[in-house]
Structures are given as C-alpha cells and as structure tokens.
Motif scaffolding. Structure first.
Motif, PDB file in Angstrom:
ATOM      1  N   SER A  79       0.837  -1.198   0.000  1.00 20.10           N
ATOM      2  CA  SER A  79       0.000   0.000   0.000  1.00 20.10           C
ATOM      3  C   SER A  79       0.875   1.251   0.000  1.00 20.10           C
ATOM      4  O   SER A  79       1.873   1.315   0.714  1.00 20.10           O
ATOM      5  CB  SER A  79      -0.949   0.004   1.195  1.00 20.10           C
ATOM      6  N   PRO A  80       0.492   2.239  -0.806  1.00 20.49           N
ATOM      7  CA  PRO A  80       1.226   3.507  -0.796  1.00 20.49           C
ATOM      8  C   PRO A  80       0.907   4.282   0.475  1.00 20.49           C
ATOM      9  O   PRO A  80      -0.181   4.157   1.036  1.00 20.49           O
ATOM     10  CB  PRO A  80       0.697   4.234  -2.034  1.00 20.49           C
ATOM     11  N   LEU A  81       1.864   5.067   0.926  1.00 18.38           N
ATOM     12  CA  LEU A  81       1.691   5.868   2.129  1.00 18.38           C
ATOM     13  C   LEU A  81       2.365   7.214   1.908  1.00 18.38           C
ATOM     14  O   LEU A  81       3.538   7.263   1.527  1.00 18.38           O
ATOM     15  CB  LEU A  81       2.315   5.148   3.329  1.00 18.38           C
ATOM     16  N   GLU A  82       1.628   8.273   2.116  1.00 23.96           N
ATOM     17  CA  GLU A  82       2.188   9.615   1.989  1.00 23.96           C
ATOM     18  C   GLU A  82       3.015   9.945   3.226  1.00 23.96           C
ATOM     19  O   GLU A  82       2.560   9.740   4.348  1.00 23.96           O
ATOM     20  CB  GLU A  82       1.082  10.654   1.823  1.00 23.96           C
ATOM     21  N   ILE A  83       4.204  10.475   3.024  1.00 19.89           N
ATOM     22  CA  ILE A  83       5.073  10.896   4.122  1.00 19.89           C
ATOM     23  C   ILE A  83       4.566  12.235   4.663  1.00 19.89           C
ATOM     24  O   ILE A  83       4.053  13.063   3.916  1.00 19.89           O
ATOM     25  CB  ILE A  83       6.526  11.010   3.636  1.00 19.89           C
ATOM     26  N   ASP A  84       4.713  12.431   5.960  1.00 18.09           N
ATOM     27  CA  ASP A  84       4.302  13.664   6.641  1.00 18.09           C
ATOM     28  C   ASP A  84       2.806  13.918   6.544  1.00 18.09           C
ATOM     29  O   ASP A  84       2.357  15.055   6.487  1.00 18.09           O
ATOM     30  CB  ASP A  84       5.061  14.887   6.093  1.00 18.09           C
ATOM     31  N   GLN A  85       2.020  12.842   6.525  1.00 16.33           N
ATOM     32  CA  GLN A  85       0.565  12.974   6.497  1.00 16.33           C
ATOM     33  C   GLN A  85      -0.026  12.001   7.498  1.00 16.33           C
ATOM     34  O   GLN A  85       0.318  10.819   7.498  1.00 16.33           O
ATOM     35  CB  GLN A  85       0.032  12.647   5.102  1.00 16.33           C
ATOM     36  N   ASP A  86      -0.913  12.471   8.364  1.00 13.78           N
ATOM     37  CA  ASP A  86      -1.609  11.596   9.293  1.00 13.78           C
ATOM     38  C   ASP A  86      -2.699  10.848   8.543  1.00 13.78           C
ATOM     39  O   ASP A  86      -3.502  11.457   7.839  1.00 13.78           O
ATOM     40  CB  ASP A  86      -2.245  12.398  10.432  1.00 13.78           C
ATOM     41  N   ASP A  87      -2.744   9.541   8.706  1.00 11.73           N
ATOM     42  CA  ASP A  87      -3.780   8.743   8.068  1.00 11.73           C
ATOM     43  C   ASP A  87      -4.852   8.290   9.055  1.00 11.73           C
ATOM     44  O   ASP A  87      -5.882   7.779   8.662  1.00 11.73           O
ATOM     45  CB  ASP A  87      -3.168   7.521   7.378  1.00 11.73           C
ATOM     46  N   TRP A  88      -4.601   8.442  10.325  1.00  6.90           N
ATOM     47  CA  TRP A  88      -5.569   8.029  11.342  1.00  6.90           C
ATOM     48  C   TRP A  88      -5.817   9.237  12.234  1.00  6.90           C
ATOM     49  O   TRP A  88      -5.060   9.498  13.170  1.00  6.90           O
ATOM     50  CB  TRP A  88      -5.016   6.874  12.147  1.00  6.90           C
ATOM     51  N   VAL A  89      -6.869   9.974  11.951  1.00  5.24           N
ATOM     52  CA  VAL A  89      -7.084  11.248  12.637  1.00  5.24           C
ATOM     53  C   VAL A  89      -8.314  11.259  13.539  1.00  5.24           C
ATOM     54  O   VAL A  89      -8.590  12.265  14.186  1.00  5.24           O
ATOM     55  CB  VAL A  89      -7.183  12.407  11.609  1.00  5.24           C
ATOM     56  N   ASP A  90      -9.057  10.163  13.590  1.00  6.78           N
ATOM     57  CA  ASP A  90     -10.304  10.138  14.352  1.00  6.78           C
ATOM     58  C   ASP A  90     -10.221   9.361  15.659  1.00  6.78           C
ATOM     59  O   ASP A  90     -11.237   9.158  16.308  1.00  6.78           O
ATOM     60  CB  ASP A  90     -11.429   9.518  13.500  1.00  6.78           C
ATOM     61  N   GLY A  91      -9.057   8.906  16.074  1.00  5.23           N
ATOM     62  CA  GLY A  91      -8.954   8.081  17.268  1.00  5.23           C
ATOM     63  C   GLY A  91      -9.513   6.686  17.007  1.00  5.23           C
ATOM     64  O   GLY A  91      -9.687   6.283  15.862  1.00  5.23           O
ATOM     65  N   TYR A  92      -9.774   5.948  18.069  1.00  8.74           N
ATOM     66  CA  TYR A  92     -10.319   4.604  17.914  1.00  8.74           C
ATOM     67  C   TYR A  92     -11.058   4.201  19.178  1.00  8.74           C
ATOM     68  O   TYR A  92     -10.971   4.857  20.206  1.00  8.74           O
ATOM     69  CB  TYR A  92      -9.228   3.590  17.587  1.00  8.74           C
ATOM     70  N   PHE A  93     -11.800   3.105  19.080  1.00 13.65           N
ATOM     71  CA  PHE A  93     -12.440   2.508  20.243  1.00 13.65           C
ATOM     72  C   PHE A  93     -12.316   1.001  20.109  1.00 13.65           C
ATOM     73  O   PHE A  93     -12.071   0.471  19.040  1.00 13.65           O
ATOM     74  CB  PHE A  93     -13.913   2.937  20.369  1.00 13.65           C
ATOM     75  N   THR A  94     -12.473   0.320  21.231  1.00 13.98           N
ATOM     76  CA  THR A  94     -12.442  -1.136  21.259  1.00 13.98           C
ATOM     77  C   THR A  94     -13.860  -1.631  21.427  1.00 13.98           C
ATOM     78  O   THR A  94     -14.582  -1.156  22.310  1.00 13.98           O
ATOM     79  CB  THR A  94     -11.576  -1.643  22.423  1.00 13.98           C
ATOM     80  N   GLU A  95     -14.275  -2.568  20.587  1.00 11.35           N
ATOM     81  CA  GLU A  95     -15.583  -3.193  20.725  1.00 11.35           C
ATOM     82  C   GLU A  95     -15.376  -4.634  21.158  1.00 11.35           C
ATOM     83  O   GLU A  95     -14.699  -5.398  20.477  1.00 11.35           O
ATOM     84  CB  GLU A  95     -16.376  -3.150  19.419  1.00 11.35           C
ATOM     85  N   TYR A  96     -15.938  -4.982  22.290  1.00 12.45           N
ATOM     86  CA  TYR A  96     -15.782  -6.308  22.856  1.00 12.45           C
ATOM     87  C   TYR A  96     -16.849  -7.263  22.303  1.00 12.45           C
ATOM     88  O   TYR A  96     -17.883  -6.811  21.796  1.00 12.45           O
ATOM     89  CB  TYR A  96     -15.876  -6.240  24.381  1.00 12.45           C
ATOM     90  N   PRO A  97     -16.607  -8.570  22.384  1.00 12.21           N
ATOM     91  CA  PRO A  97     -17.582  -9.542  21.852  1.00 12.21           C
ATOM     92  C   PRO A  97     -18.993  -9.370  22.418  1.00 12.21           C
ATOM     93  O   PRO A  97     -19.965  -9.653  21.728  1.00 12.21           O
ATOM     94  CB  PRO A  97     -16.992 -10.892  22.246  1.00 12.21           C
TER      95      PRO A  97
END
Length: 103
Positions: A79-97
C-alpha cells in the motif's frame, strides 16, 4: 548510496496478514471472492517500507519463500503511504464480543 523519499513524497508499505480464524470445516480463507484479503481474525505485520513499488514487489517475492510467510504466500499487500501525512485522525475505540465499547 541509498536515496530517501523527500518530505511529502510517497513510500510503499509491504504488509502480511496471518489468518487466525478457521472455518467450520477447518479451512482458512485467505482471499475473498473479489480478490481482497479476507478480514476476519488476522494479525497484520509490516515487512518493510520502501521508496518505490518495484522494491516492495521484490521483497514480497523474497518474503513469500520464508517460513511462516510461505504458508500464506497470497496474503501480502503493498500500500502507498504519503510521508508527513496523518492517516488516522479520528482516534479509535475497542468493541468487545459482548457489544461493549471503550475509547
């Protein structure tokens, strides 16, 4: 001498997915009918980051012969990736079973 990408340029990430889930009949599904990696319960590994796609392709061919990787040799992605660019800007959460979520 190696050349390095310039700021704002593009690099290519070589990934491998190791599938952990088995189907009821004992098979492991590696690719979906559309050719994409089957995403169920997998571990993703970064094999390397390369300045050009051709080098990433060469390293994929070499890695596909190594123990472990050769068992799932069709589970590589580049996969291509741009340097000096954030690709994950929304944070995250964990979803349990059980459906609970935690951020």
């Amino acid at each position: 001498m190696a050349t390095f990408p310039v700021p704002g340029g593009e690099v290519f990430v070589l990934w491998h997915a190791r599938h952990l889930a088995l189907e009821e009949d004992g098979r492991t599904i590696h690719r979906d009918p559309d050719g994409g990696i089957h995403e169920d319960e997998e571990e993703w590994r970064i094999i390397g980051i390369y300045a050009d796609k051709a080098t990433a392709e060469e390293r994929r061919a070499v890695s596909a012969l190594l123990p472990g990787f050769r068992d799932e040799s069709d589970c590589f992605e580049i996969s291509p990736l741009e340097i000096d660019q954030d690709d994950w800007v929304d944070g995250y959460f964990t979803e349990y079973p059980d459906g609970r979520q935690q951020d």
